[in-house]
Scaffold this active site. Sequence first.
Site, mmCIF file in Angstrom:
data_model
loop_
_atom_site.group_PDB
_atom_site.id
_atom_site.type_symbol
_atom_site.label_atom_id
_atom_site.label_comp_id
_atom_site.label_asym_id
_atom_site.label_seq_id
_atom_site.Cartn_x
_atom_site.Cartn_y
_atom_site.Cartn_z
ATOM 1 N N LYS A 130 0.874 -1.181 0.000
ATOM 2 C CA LYS A 130 0.000 0.000 0.000
ATOM 3 C C LYS A 130 0.901 1.217 0.000
ATOM 4 O O LYS A 130 2.010 1.185 0.533
ATOM 5 C CB LYS A 130 -0.879 0.014 1.253
ATOM 6 C CG LYS A 130 -2.104 0.877 1.102
ATOM 7 C CD LYS A 130 -3.183 0.109 0.369
ATOM 8 C CE LYS A 130 -4.382 0.962 0.048
ATOM 9 N NZ LYS A 130 -5.508 0.120 -0.421
ATOM 10 N N ASP A 170 -6.926 4.385 -4.560
ATOM 11 C CA ASP A 170 -7.590 4.205 -3.258
ATOM 12 C C ASP A 170 -8.207 5.571 -2.957
ATOM 13 O O ASP A 170 -8.441 6.360 -3.886
ATOM 14 C CB ASP A 170 -6.585 3.753 -2.182
ATOM 15 C CG ASP A 170 -7.268 3.226 -0.917
ATOM 16 O OD1 ASP A 170 -7.723 2.074 -0.913
ATOM 17 O OD2 ASP A 170 -7.384 3.981 0.076
HETATM 18 P P1 NDP Z 1 -12.789 7.871 -2.844
HETATM 19 O O1 NDP Z 1 -11.737 8.849 -2.570
HETATM 20 O O2 NDP Z 1 -13.308 7.703 -4.217
HETATM 21 O O3 NDP Z 1 -14.053 8.138 -1.909
HETATM 22 C C1 NDP Z 1 -13.907 8.152 -0.519
HETATM 23 C C2 NDP Z 1 -15.249 8.519 0.100
HETATM 24 O O4 NDP Z 1 -15.163 8.334 1.492
HETATM 25 C C3 NDP Z 1 -15.610 9.976 -0.116
HETATM 26 O O5 NDP Z 1 -17.002 10.130 -0.111
HETATM 27 C C4 NDP Z 1 -14.968 10.632 1.106
HETATM 28 O O6 NDP Z 1 -15.558 11.859 1.490
HETATM 29 C C5 NDP Z 1 -15.230 9.598 2.167
HETATM 30 N N1 NDP Z 1 -14.196 9.681 3.195
HETATM 31 C C6 NDP Z 1 -12.856 9.558 3.006
HETATM 32 N N2 NDP Z 1 -12.209 9.728 4.160
HETATM 33 C C7 NDP Z 1 -13.144 9.966 5.086
HETATM 34 C C8 NDP Z 1 -13.098 10.211 6.471
HETATM 35 N N3 NDP Z 1 -11.921 10.266 7.118
HETATM 36 N N4 NDP Z 1 -14.278 10.385 7.114
HETATM 37 C C9 NDP Z 1 -15.456 10.344 6.458
HETATM 38 N N5 NDP Z 1 -15.560 10.122 5.133
HETATM 39 C C10 NDP Z 1 -14.418 9.928 4.470
HETATM 40 O O7 NDP Z 1 -12.213 6.466 -2.298
HETATM 41 P P2 NDP Z 1 -12.729 4.996 -2.601
HETATM 42 O O8 NDP Z 1 -14.187 4.984 -2.815
HETATM 43 O O9 NDP Z 1 -11.824 4.423 -3.616
HETATM 44 O O10 NDP Z 1 -12.377 4.257 -1.223
HETATM 45 C C11 NDP Z 1 -13.316 4.109 -0.178
HETATM 46 C C12 NDP Z 1 -12.898 2.966 0.717
HETATM 47 O O11 NDP Z 1 -12.839 1.749 -0.033
HETATM 48 C C13 NDP Z 1 -11.528 3.096 1.376
HETATM 49 O O12 NDP Z 1 -11.571 2.463 2.640
HETATM 50 C C14 NDP Z 1 -10.632 2.288 0.439
HETATM 51 O O13 NDP Z 1 -9.468 1.838 1.093
HETATM 52 C C15 NDP Z 1 -11.560 1.150 0.097
HETATM 53 N N6 NDP Z 1 -11.277 0.384 -1.104
HETATM 54 C C16 NDP Z 1 -11.134 0.984 -2.317
HETATM 55 C C17 NDP Z 1 -10.905 0.235 -3.451
HETATM 56 C C18 NDP Z 1 -10.818 0.843 -4.802
HETATM 57 O O14 NDP Z 1 -10.698 0.090 -5.768
HETATM 58 N N7 NDP Z 1 -10.904 2.152 -4.965
HETATM 59 C C19 NDP Z 1 -10.748 -1.219 -3.368
HETATM 60 C C20 NDP Z 1 -10.993 -1.762 -2.065
HETATM 61 C C21 NDP Z 1 -11.220 -0.972 -0.987
HETATM 62 P P3 NDP Z 1 -14.793 13.238 1.186
HETATM 63 O O15 NDP Z 1 -15.059 13.520 -0.258
HETATM 64 O O16 NDP Z 1 -15.397 14.211 2.116
HETATM 65 O O17 NDP Z 1 -13.343 12.981 1.477
HETATM 66 O O1 2IT Z 2 -7.821 -1.641 -1.020
HETATM 67 C C1 2IT Z 2 -7.753 -2.089 -2.182
HETATM 68 O O2 2IT Z 2 -7.877 -3.281 -2.423
HETATM 69 C C2 2IT Z 2 -7.524 -1.135 -3.275
HETATM 70 N N1 2IT Z 2 -7.453 0.062 -3.014
HETATM 71 C C3 2IT Z 2 -7.332 -1.627 -4.670
HETATM 72 C C4 2IT Z 2 -5.934 -2.103 -4.885
HETATM 73 C C5 2IT Z 2 -5.595 -2.480 -6.296
HETATM 74 O O3 2IT Z 2 -4.415 -2.770 -6.497
HETATM 75 O O4 2IT Z 2 -6.450 -2.496 -7.179
#
Ligand code: NDP
Ligand code: 2IT
Length: 451
Positions: A130, A170
């Site tokens: 990560k 992420d």
């Molecule tokens: P984005 O940046 O696209 O969206 C994040 C969302 O969560 C936004 O709405 C953001 O609000 C909110 N958020 C972020 N930090 C906080 C916080 N500290 N408190 C409250 N709300 C918060 O990220 P993703 O959708 O990609 O990721 C979301 C989650 O999913 C994370 O935990 C990530 O690790 C996990 N994940 C992502 C993957 C991927 O492929 N993208 C794969 C697997 C897991 P704001 O706009 O206000 O910051």
């Molecule tokens: O938490 C996760 O699994 C991700 N943010 C996606 C990682 C990836 O390599 O696609």
Amino acid sequence: MDQFAQNYVDRFMADLTAKNPGEKEFHQAVKEVLESVAPYIVEHPYLMDLKIMERIAEPERIIIFRVPWLDDEGEVQVNRGYRVQCSSAIGPYKGGIRFHPSVNLSIMKFLAFEQTFKNSLTTLPMGAAKGGSDFNPKGKSDNEVMRFCQSFMTELQRHIGPDTDVPAGDIGVGGREIGYMFGQYKRLRDEFTGVLTGKGITWGGSPLRPEATGYGTCYFASAMLATKGDSYEGKEVVISGSGNVAQYAAQKALQLGAKVMTMSDSNGFIYDPDGIDEEKLAYIMELKNIFRGRIREYADKYSGAQYFPNERPWKIKCDIAMPCATQNELNEEEAKTLVANGCICVAEGANMPCTPEAIEVFQKARLLYSPGKASNAGGVATSGLEMTQNSIRLKWTREEVDQNLKRIMTDIHEACLKYGTEEDGYVNYVKGANIAGFIKVAEAMMAHGLV
Ligand code: NDP
Ligand code: 2IT
């Protein structure tokens, strides 16, 4: 857990916290896995002798670097960059990059540790890492984001490669940031390779990668519901977040016949009693992805909806809860409220969104509860499929990728059933995911000798 296994956990955690002081998210993630795998480890004493878990909990390599860049006013800015390469036991390091002001070593280490088990569960050959930075993309111009990404990649490029370490997105890192980082890597290395995933569709990306995490979480939850003869059809779903994962979790939930009640960001949540339908979701996607706006604007546009500033959505009555924002965003109190309101299923789209106390509440109430490392693995799995397509220099159709994604999520669900079904028939998905993920990595580590 018997006393011997409990002693092993206690000793392990005492050593880990002494060695990694103050890294509370890292401690939390390790403890959760350890509590699941300790009984398995003590039954297989060679795993103890070889210190397999001790080795997994010590990242193979941690890179911390300076990221200097110039803002639009010409002022020098300095951020900190990270890449935690946790495990290369079953494939090249693989995992996302997070840009958020809260990023620190503990958060990077917890995410890299979790990724080890998640990637193992996907059935694909991917190790775990990560990375990220405390850079805050909010309010920055496109040019500022580009200069930051270029500076970040100028250092990171010497530590990654298509057969070494393959980052992706992420929190705070989506298609725009991957594009800027890919461009800089290509320029510095003079290589057009699959060094990053989540690439644009015209330059090596896979169909369905943007959708994959949210869709996969719904596929996993569907498999859980199917064990009870149930489905998304007609269910009320509460979702947190409004980013990549939340948007596509909402889209798939709608396609499966559910009603989506809420979405949120770090400032608050919106509740729409009429449901967030396809058209309203398209508005949210445009608002967040193009205008980079705030979720409260939804309530200005749709008068039937209510905005709750500085609150989280878990008090809204629902059948299915999908935390899709960030770590520790759902606590014990909120878990009790969900249970009292009749929630039957909690599927994590985010990484470690439920606190350990919340998980205990769900498991005691015998809810269908899945940890992120199982239910959100569709994102990294589709990254793995992107790597495959890059390697064979072909692009699959959306349907082919979707079929693979569905199969992988079903396989992960099966692995959880195999290792997580308890005597009374209740499926402990935490235990199932942790043990299944651990066994594959442990076997590879044993084959490789003491490295
Ligand atoms: P984005 O940046 O696209 O969206 C994040 C969302 O969560 C936004 O709405 C953001 O609000 C909110 N958020 C972020 N930090 C906080 C916080 N500290 N408190 C409250 N709300 C918060 O990220 P993703 O959708 O990609 O990721 C979301 C989650 O999913 C994370 O935990 C990530 O690790 C996990 N994940 C992502 C993957 C991927 O492929 N993208 C794969 C697997 C897991 P704001 O706009 O206000 O910051
Ligand atoms: O938490 C996760 O699994 C991700 N943010 C996606 C990682 C990836 O390599 O696609």
